[in-house]
Design an enzyme around this catalytic site. Structure first.
Site, short mmCIF file in Angstrom:
data_model
loop_
_atom_site.label_atom_id
_atom_site.label_comp_id
_atom_site.label_asym_id
_atom_site.label_seq_id
_atom_site.Cartn_x
_atom_site.Cartn_y
_atom_site.Cartn_z
N GLU A 94 32.58 28.91 97.32
CA GLU A 94 32.07 29.97 96.46
C GLU A 94 32.82 31.26 96.76
O GLU A 94 33.38 31.44 97.83
CB GLU A 94 30.57 30.17 96.68
CG GLU A 94 29.73 28.96 96.28
CD GLU A 94 28.27 29.13 96.62
OE1 GLU A 94 27.43 29.01 95.70
OE2 GLU A 94 27.96 29.38 97.80
N ASN A 145 15.38 31.28 102.23
CA ASN A 145 15.65 32.25 103.31
C ASN A 145 16.20 33.58 102.80
O ASN A 145 15.87 34.63 103.33
CB ASN A 145 16.60 31.63 104.34
CG ASN A 145 17.93 31.22 103.75
OD1 ASN A 145 18.01 30.72 102.63
ND2 ASN A 145 19.00 31.43 104.50
N GLU A 165 26.26 23.98 99.43
CA GLU A 165 26.36 24.76 100.66
C GLU A 165 25.16 24.37 101.51
O GLU A 165 24.02 24.70 101.19
CB GLU A 165 26.38 26.26 100.33
CG GLU A 165 26.86 27.13 101.48
CD GLU A 165 25.73 27.60 102.38
OE1 GLU A 165 25.62 27.02 103.50
OE2 GLU A 165 24.98 28.48 102.00
N CYS A 223 21.70 30.35 107.32
CA CYS A 223 22.55 29.19 107.62
C CYS A 223 23.73 29.57 108.49
O CYS A 223 24.30 28.72 109.19
CB CYS A 223 23.04 28.55 106.32
SG CYS A 223 24.01 29.66 105.27
#
Length: 564
Positions: free
Chosen positions: A513, A200, A298, A332
């Site tokens: 992160e 994405n 993630e 996301c």
């Protein structure tokens, strides 16, 4: 070379046989009657393939061909535009060997040199920003204007941020006076990092892994999504031009269940950083659990927006349109459940639907386009399936797919487009309210009070992010700790500071992160304690003398007391 008869997204060989596209060999898959027809087909495919971009693995500082290649589609036109390496387990192992060979020297390269190299990488990308943006759009389906505004600038920023962060990262230390000892920590690179990024935001998210990994002194083997691999070829060219030492950065391509699996399960890759779907994350954890690897995952999200009647209404509507539909909803962090306080529900729904209808869906090359194509034919079918499922379940489709006519330019008639779709009148248990659709679909439902909306917002398996719209600061402090989301934006969306932790909770992932959090993942922190022996020995003597004097004083004091 794998050639697909119907050029579908998951290319497979013709049944039973493989044909070399250059026409060098023609396997006997038909009788002599059909041979002329087949030869003509092979020649036609050869002509078409010669016009395609070829993406080869980047291993040990050079581009390397593979035995098989995959079809990569331009989502905006629904046609193959590139051939991408389909790496085998042996080819993944070759990349790991190259990274292992480069690690001893790279891991001791002064951090100032690593930083300077990364800044050079950022400068070279910036000089080719328009080219990178056009290829990213071609590969992913997003508007070129979006790639120029978001994806490529963030790619550049990721390298610059970690190039400078690594210069200022601090170790910790303590002094133990009673033991005449000093403690301090050092952060050591771990080894070969396996990095797997999604389709994405291809370069945006791949660089968010590569940059901290190499800044910390690791070498990497990275696998982008097989559906968006072309733009990474440009990045590899930059690595060569910048002078990245051979083997420090290796990029391999292929399917997740072959190339990705080989990388995750490789016994000499101690770190795995993955961004993608929750189901894939579960497979990764299980497949390498016995190897005691370090994971940063993630994963998916089903993110709520909670809108109270005291919100800044116009800003809220405008931002929630963006948070729901930017990048075709294929982010996301996108909002897919909108809870609106009942007092302003109808007003919000009317304004929101009107703005959704006004979004321009069309050719990604058009600078006026807000909304490009979805990544693949299969993904489009999945998204449409959720919309039709909601419709058949009694929900109201306020706008979007199946409501308005979609007008596309001739070039894009076979592209994978879906209009921004708003759904209402559905229960919280509906699949459109519980599953990660990962597309331009959002649901708008009313609520009455805080306790109710907190419970409903937390009712899904995901916990990536949430947005909260209210002018009541006490409410913000009261509600935020109760929302099961790892990031909560208040009166905004996607405002990021890379110094802050980013990641998910619940089924949205493990690990964080960002500045120090990426550094912690990509290094092994060690504690070193030094005791000064001579000082310690002298201090022991001093303490013994003091104790002897203390005893003498105690005896003398008792004698005085007795005489008195």
């Amino acid at each position: 070379m794998i050639v697909a008869g119907d050029f579908n997204a998951k290319s497979t060989a013709w049944e039973g046989q493989v044909t070399d596209v250059r026409g060098r060999r023609l396997l006997e898959i038909c009788d002599k009657t059909n041979l002329v027809v087949l030869q003509g087909l092979v020649l036609d495919i050869t002509r078409k393939m010669s016009q395609l971009v070829t993406v080869n693995n980047f291993i040990d500082g050079k581009f390397v061909t593979t035995k098989e290649y995959l079809d990569s589609f331009d989502p905006s036109i629904g046609q193959v535009w590139a051939r991408v390496s389909n790496s085998s387990a042996d080819e993944i192992d070759t990349a790991v060997q190259a990274a292992e060979k480069a690690f001893p020297q790279w891991s001791v390269t002064p951090v100032e040199q690593r930083s300077k190299l990364m800044l050079k990488i950022a400068d070279l990308i910036e000089a080719r920003l328009d080219e990178f943006a056009e290829v990213e759009s071609h590969d992913q389906g997003k508007p070129v204007s979006l790639a120029k505004r978001i994806d490529i600038p963030r790619l550049i920023h990721n390298f610059r941020y970690f190039a400078t962060y690594c210069l200022h990262d601090l170790n910790s230390s303590t002094v133990q006076l009673e033991a005449s000892a000093t403690n301090y920590t050092v952060k050591c690179p771990v080894g070969v990092a396996g990095l797997i990024s999604p389709w994405n935001l291809p370069l945006y998210l791949l660089s968010f892994k590569i940059a901290p990994a190499i800044a910390c002194g690791n070498t990497v083997v990275a696998k982008p999504s097989e559906m968006t691999s072309v733009s990474t070829q440009l990045l590899c060219q930059v690595f060569q031009e910048a002078g990245v030492p051979k083997g420090v950065i290796n990029i391999v391509y292929g399917y997740g269940w072959t190339a990705g699996k080989a990388l995750v399960e490789h016994p000499r890759v101690p770190l795995i950083s993955f961004t993608g779907g929750t189901a894939t994350g579960e497979v990764i954890r299980k497949s390498a659990a016995h190897l005691n690897k370090r994971f940063s995952l993630e994963l998916g999200g089903k993110n709520p927006a909670i809108i109270f009647d005291d919100c800044s209404f116009e800003k809220c509507v405008e931002t929630t349109i963006r948070s729901s539909f930017v990048n075709q909803g294929e982010v996301c962090l996108c909002t897919s459940r909108i809870f609106v306080q009942r007092g302003i529900y109808e007003k919000f729904l009317e304004a929101f639907v009107a703005k959704a209808k006004a979004l321009v869906v069309g050719d990604p090359k058009d600078p006026n386009t807000f909304f490009g194509a979805l990544i693949s034919k299969q993904h489009r079918e999945k998204v449409v399936g959720y919309i039709e499922g909601a419709r058949s379940g009694g929900a109201t489709i306020r706008c979007g797919h199946g409501v308005e006519h979609l007008s596309l330019p001739d070039r894009c008639q076979n592209g994978y487009f879906v209009q921004p779709t708003v759904i209402s009148d559905l229960p919280d248990s509906a699949p459109a309210m519980t599953d990660e659709i990962f597309g331009p679909v959002t649901c708008v439902v009313p609520f009455d009070d805080e306790a109710e909306v907190i419970q409903r917002a937390n009712s899904v398996r995901y916990g990536l992010c949430a947005t909260l719209w209210t002018e009541n600061v006490s409410r913000v402090h009261r509600m935020s700790p109760k929302l099961e989301s790892a990031t909560i934006w208040v009166n905004c969306w996607l405002v990021r500071d890379l110094n802050m932790p980013f990641g998910g909770m619940k089924d949205s992932g493990t690990g964080k992160e960002g500045g120090k959090y990426s550094t912690e993942f990509f290094t092994q922190e060690k504690t070193i304690l030094i005791q000064l022996y001579l000082v310690a020995k002298r201090n022991v003597k001093i303490r013994n003398v003091l104790k002897d004097n203390e005893k003498m004083f105690f005896k003398a004091n008792n004698l005085v007391n007795f005489l008195v």
